[in-house]
Design an enzyme around this catalytic site. Sequence first.
Site, short mmCIF file in Angstrom:
data_model
loop_
_atom_site.label_atom_id
_atom_site.label_comp_id
_atom_site.label_asym_id
_atom_site.label_seq_id
_atom_site.Cartn_x
_atom_site.Cartn_y
_atom_site.Cartn_z
N HIS A 113 0.86 -1.18 0.00
CA HIS A 113 0.00 0.00 0.00
C HIS A 113 0.89 1.22 0.00
CE1 HIS A 113 -2.96 2.94 1.93
NE2 HIS A 113 -3.34 2.73 0.68
N ASP A 115 1.24 5.43 -0.44
CA ASP A 115 0.71 6.79 -0.51
C ASP A 115 1.88 7.68 -0.88
OD1 ASP A 115 -1.84 6.02 0.57
OD2 ASP A 115 -0.90 5.97 2.55
N LEU A 144 16.32 7.62 1.46
CA LEU A 144 16.23 7.89 0.03
C LEU A 144 16.05 6.58 -0.72
CD1 LEU A 144 18.99 10.60 -0.57
CD2 LEU A 144 16.52 10.92 -0.66
N LYS A 162 5.59 2.92 6.89
CA LYS A 162 4.37 3.12 7.67
C LYS A 162 4.36 2.28 8.94
CE LYS A 162 1.37 3.90 3.67
NZ LYS A 162 0.17 3.44 2.97
N THR A 164 6.08 0.28 12.03
CA THR A 164 7.27 0.44 12.87
C THR A 164 8.27 -0.69 12.64
OG1 THR A 164 5.91 1.49 14.57
CG2 THR A 164 8.08 0.70 15.24
N GLN A 179 12.67 -0.62 -0.96
CA GLN A 179 13.43 0.55 -1.41
C GLN A 179 13.77 0.45 -2.90
OE1 GLN A 179 17.53 0.79 -0.18
NE2 GLN A 179 17.39 3.00 0.16
#
Length: 492
Positions: A113, A115, A144, A162, A164, A179
């Site tokens: 998911h 955003d 980055l 998102k 932890t 990443q």
Amino acid sequence: MVLESLIVSERDLRKPETREEFVKMLTDAAKREVEARSLLSGKPAKPTVSGTAKILGIHRDTLYSWLREFNVDFDEVVKGVSAFEVSAVRQPARGYTYLIGEALVGEGNEVAHVDLLIGDKEGPVGEAFANGLAHLSMGHTPLLAVIRPNLPPKPHTLLVPKVTIKNLEDANKVFGPAQAAVAKAIADAVEEGIIPKDKVDDWVVVCSVFVHPKASDYRKIYHYNYSATKLALKRAMAKYPSLEKVFYDKDRAKHPMLGYRVPRLWRPPYLQISLDIPDLERTKKIIMQIPRSDRIILEAGTPLIKRYGTKVISELREVAKDIFFMADLKTLDVGKVEVDIAYEETADGVIAAGLAPTETLDAFIYEAKRLGIYAAVDMLNVEDPIKKLKSLRDFPDVVIIHRGIDEETGKTIGLELIQELRQTFKDKKFLIAVAGGIIPETAKEALEKGADIVVVGRYVTQSKDIERSVREFLELTPEMREDIDVYRVHVE
């Protein structure tokens, strides 16, 4: 926050030795405070003792003590900067690009998911990028995006976890496949023309990603996050969704992680089955024999509610989890209170008596709309339904044309009122229900004359073959035969 970025550490600030040094320090801090507050508000601001102390990184009481010690009038010193204009360098950009995208792709623990924000470095997206990179948070360390070490894509992209991160295993999933997936999706989006090539040095991306702690398949993590990032970018650039799309799908859609469907009355006609028998176990058995269809509304009838209270709705949910439930409260007083009680027991809609005072109906309708459930007004024994409706501050979601059981002497149920209501309140959005001794023949006539809901009681609940009786109504029109669930959008 802008103010926080300008604060000097109290450990690094030494007390000024002279009055001149203090005045200069105070003036500089006041300018920085005004600049920061002006940037946030978009208009000139005045410095304050508390704000200036915060910029200096000292307690307000400390600044007050220095003002007294050096005999300095704060208002006099900052008078020259009280109308300080935001510098051109720090003036928030106007006409900046600020685009938002979202996408959910995949399944299982590896579901992705994403955003994201994409926009100008000089605008709020750029500020969010810089603040995110400069302010680390335990368990949610921004990083980055890189295609491989030493090779970031353009536009530069900040990836924010998102969930932890609690251990190295979690970190490896984010700093590895997630990443790389986000970075590759950004690079491919530029190559494919999704992101304009002439904007790669002017824009930045902030991308928030979800990686489940139990995700284990690195290939799926990569593929799902790549697809979600690419889709979110496409949607951001297209300013998806349009309002038409939102309005069309908002009542059709089912959230895959909600666990249940929130039923809405978005596509009439409907069959409302009134469960009036004051016997909970018998009512449950009746519900279990009703064929599943999105065309069906279940009504917790007044006798049932009077015997068991509105908690009967929650108990009936055990055998009718996703069905729209209407609570026939026949409210005549304390409209707000009765709506609240039914709402707490998961009612999707509530019914008040049209004979109630206008003030009660106003409170009833207002509270139902505030809570996001349907407000229906039953016009049983109301001499002039149109006059009553005109007296209301807010219009109900459903108007019920109703003939009582004790006065059922023929087939007519005042169907001529349907068109009269439509013509009189053509600027209102509402549904019309008909009730009172409804059988398939009268139901068909009502539907042909424009009714949205037919309310049936004994014909179904006292039938020896409940499923057959229900299907008689569901076969009345082509629309009734069409089960809405076939067309519902689950996930795109």
